[in-house]
Design a protein around this motif. Structure first.
Motif: not given
Length: 736
Positions: A39-43, A241-242, A258-260, A366-368
């Motif tokens: 998943p971190n590839v997209w980040n 996303t993550t 999420p990006l959309g 990072e999310h919370p």
């Protein structure tokens, strides 16, 4: 049509943004054969795009010192220079060293798409500035809504149309044609403003920007607010996303949602009509408390409710924060400065989520943290008036809010503890949760209580449990995922990768070498490896792609030559440190090659293995680049002429049987499948394994053991490095 020609400027901004966000997933798709599917590839890719966007906005801001004619000439030259890199093709650079993926991936994207992306990224602020130069132009800021609408359309067009219908080569060529058309539109825009006043745009009265603006230069306090209001939604988009792919459900291309929605939030927040934005601002505090709590409560349970809650929260909160950003916008004379600060904030949010968080945190903390950041910035005016102003005495209000915080903390903790044993909540527990969330609406009466209440709910509804796991040292995070060690009630030790069990080792010496989970003795891979000597003799050569906890090592027989491939060094550390002892007990001398298995196999000698097992998963998803025509060709090259390829295709969300059948047919390979329904509560899980070979001889030996059957017929086009689409194979009912 007015002299200002708003339609032309809107069309140009739409076209640029459409191309900008169409190219993002396209380049990511180009890079898949070189990446591990994490998943971190997209980040990482998003971090590059945000950095390039920042560069483009800085360039647009710096251009303000020139006349409009010079600005137009310079920008057209920049676009033409960016066009020299077209059609786009992946940069040829050496593969990353283990542990350096977080820097290698951004560098790859920068070299591949950097010049063209930079040239287009300046479009939105630059063209808005040119539009505002006309005396009859009016408010230029709604053009930014059009920009993000174009971005949203481009992002959705790729997975829904471009990827399913076109190979990458054609995608790149059509994108290049779109780039040429964009240059023509920019030339038309420049001609439409010929003769306009050059240099910095003069300041205008507030009425000219729909009631907002200032004759004074914006102060640093407001600039800091702009940074926060742009950084938090940007970071929240990536953390969502993550969070989804790690703790809710792992499915390819989940980042599109999420990006959309993040892009769509700008279109609502910056629209000239404020009705919808005002509604979102009113709803945002409620959504943050309710959906943030639900997402945290269900983290790690692969719960659809939590996935929906996370996505809704991102959208509503992003609209509210961006609406506050719009309300604080400056006079059009500072337009490019405003967008430059916005892009800095977006890049900071991406930097925090994509680079800092994976190194600093052992979980998606990072999310919370970004949810708390949103709580500190959300507009609370309507709720302060609705709740806070009803209690005139501030001391009484403070007592009420503190009491509500204490009640919510204890009730939420009790509810979470009672729910740990059961995945499904009872009606009474649901009622208690709804009651806690209803009480939490009181927190919106004041800023301090809203932030504190959000922290209380996040902590008590799951955060405390994750803190305990962190302190206990039972979790590790790498670029490729989050891994958690869990000791079960019977003493068995299991490794979780996101929401997926990656392996289990039984407690006690007698059971410690017994294969478990998807690798039991009745599984397809178990049956194949147990007959390795019968098929290839006592010196059978076995390759295994995907180490996991090392379960398959205990099928090794004396004299066999085994090699393991693992992309993530952290996974190997669990075996090296002795948490899992399959490897040390059963195959202590077998090498473990660290790196992307496809690239490593490609560099090895031909006919290296008799049996090659492909068992590489990123949580619940198989990396796409391991399931293409070219990948099967690499596996065939690594196998002996009569070798057997065994592939694990268990998946909750994608039908992989017809995909594998099409790949096998394209390589003229025979296939059989073993669907093991063996499922006990302790250690054996259902699994699907496919065996592929050039002839039927060895497959016939496997079928003698029973349980093997014919593979489903092939469907669709063959997946290649240049073309693949998961849409025809999604199992929609499993998302419900």
């Amino acid at each position: 049509m007015t002299d200002a020609r708003r339609w032309l400027f809107t069309l140009t901004i739409l076209a640029g943004s459409f191309l900008l966000f169409l190219v993002q997933p396209m380049v990511a798709r180009m890079a898949l054969p070189h990446l591990g599917g994490a998943p971190n590839v997209w980040n990482s890719a998003m971090l590059v795009y945000q950095a390039l966007l920042l560069g483009g906005y800085a360039y647009a801001h710096a251009m303000g010192r020139f006349s409009l004619a010079k600005q137009g000439f310079i920008h057209i030259v920049v676009l033409l220079m960016g066009g020299l890199t077209l059609p786009l093709a992946l940069a040829q650079i050496a593969p990353p060293a283990p542990g350096w993926e977080a820097l290698w991936v951004p560098w790859l994207f920068m070299l591949t798409v950097g010049p063209a992306f930079f040239a287009i990224s300046a479009q939105a602020p630059l063209i808005q500035r040119w539009f505002a130069a006309h005396p009859d132009a009016g408010n230029p800021y709604p053009l930014y809504a059009a920009s993000n609408l174009g971005s949203f359309a481009g992002l959705l067009t790729y997975p829904l149309l471009a990827e399913p219908l076109l190979p990458l080569g054609q995608q790149s060529r059509y994108w290049a044609i779109g780039y040429v058309l964009l240059i023509i539109l920019v030339i038309a825009v420049v001609l439409a403003r010929r003769g306009a006043v050059g240099g910095p745009i003069p300041r205008v009265a507030p009425a000219n920007v729909a009631g907002k603006g200032s004759r004074h230069r914006t102060g640093w306090k407001t600039i800091g607010l702009w940074l926060g209001l742009s950084a938090v939604p940007s970071g929240l988009m990536l953390s969502t996303t993550t969070f989804l792919t790690t703790d809710i459900m792992a499915m390819p291309l989940l980042w599109v949602i999420p990006l959309g929605l993040y892009l769509l939030s700008f279109s609502i927040a910056f629209a000239g009509n404020r009705t919808l934005a005002t509604l979102f601002v009113f709803l945002a505090p409620v959504v943050l408390l309710v959906d943030g709590s639900l997402a945290m409560f269900a983290a790690g349970r692969a719960d659809l409710l939590a996935a929906v809650a996370s996505v809704i929260m991102l959208f509503v909160v992003a609209v509210a924060l961006h609406a506050r950003l719009y309300e604080s916008r400056p006079d059009p004379s500072e337009l490019t400065r405003f967008y430059l600060v916005m892009s800095i904030g977006g890049a900071l949010g991406g930097l925090f989520t994509a680079l800092i968080a994976p190194v600093a945190f052992d979980w998606t903390w990072e999310h919370p943290l970004l949810i708390l950041g949103a709580a500190a910035l959300l507009p609370l005016g309507p709720w302060v008036r609705l709740i806070g102003n009803r209690i005139v005495n501030p001391r009484v209000l403070r007592i009420v809010l503190v009491a509500a915080l204490m009640i919510a903390l204890n009730a939420a903790l009790a509810l979470f503890v009672s729910s740990v044993a059961n995945a499904n909540l009872s009606a009474l527990q649901w009622a208690a949760l709804l009651g806690i969330l209803a009480l939490s609406l009181l927190f919106a009466a004041r800023r301090w209580s809203f932030v504190a209440g959000t922290a209380v709910l996040l902590l008590s509804l799951g955060g405390a449990a994750h803190l305990y796991t962190m302190v206990d040292g039972q979790r590790e995070r790498s670029y490729f995922g989050i891994y958690s060690l869990r000791e079960r009630d019977n003493g068995d030790l299991q490794l979780m990768h996101g929401t997926t069990v990656h392996g289990i080792q039984r407690a006690g010496n007698d059971l410690a070498t017994e294969p478990t989970t998807y690798y039991g003795r009745t599984s397809g891979v178990g049956l194949a490896l147990r007959q390795a000597d019968a098929m290839f003799g006592p010196g059978a050569r076995i390759g295994v792609v995907g180490l996991g906890v090392g379960t398959l090592a205990c099928y090794r027989e004396e004299g066999q030559d085994w090699t393991f491939f693992e992309i993530d060094p952290v996974v190997l550390h669990f075996s090296d440190r002795g948490e899992f002892t399959y490897l040390s007990r059963c195959a202590p001398d077998s090498p473990v090659i660290i790196g992307d298995a496809r690239l490593k196999l490609e560099g090895m000698a031909e006919n290296r293995f008799d049996i090659l097992v492909i068992d590489a998963f990123s949580s619940d998803a198989i990396p796409l680049h391991l399931l293409t025509y070219e990948a099967i060709g690499i596996y065939r090259r690594a196998l002996d002429d009569d070798g057997v390829l065994v592939m694990h295709i268990s998946n909750n969300y994608i039908r992989l049987e017809p995909v594998i059948a099409r790949l096998a047919a394209s390589h003229v390979l025979r296939t059989i499948i073993r669907k093991d329904d063996h499922d006990d509560a302790t250690s054996q899980y259902p699994s699907s394994w496919v065996a592929l070979a050039r002839d039927d001889a060895h497959l016939a030996k496997l079928k003698e053991a029973g349980g093997w059957e014919e593979l489903a017929p092939p469907e669709g086009r063959v997946w290649t490095d240049d073309y693949a689409s998961i849409l025809p194979y999604l199992v929609w009912e499993n998302f419900l």
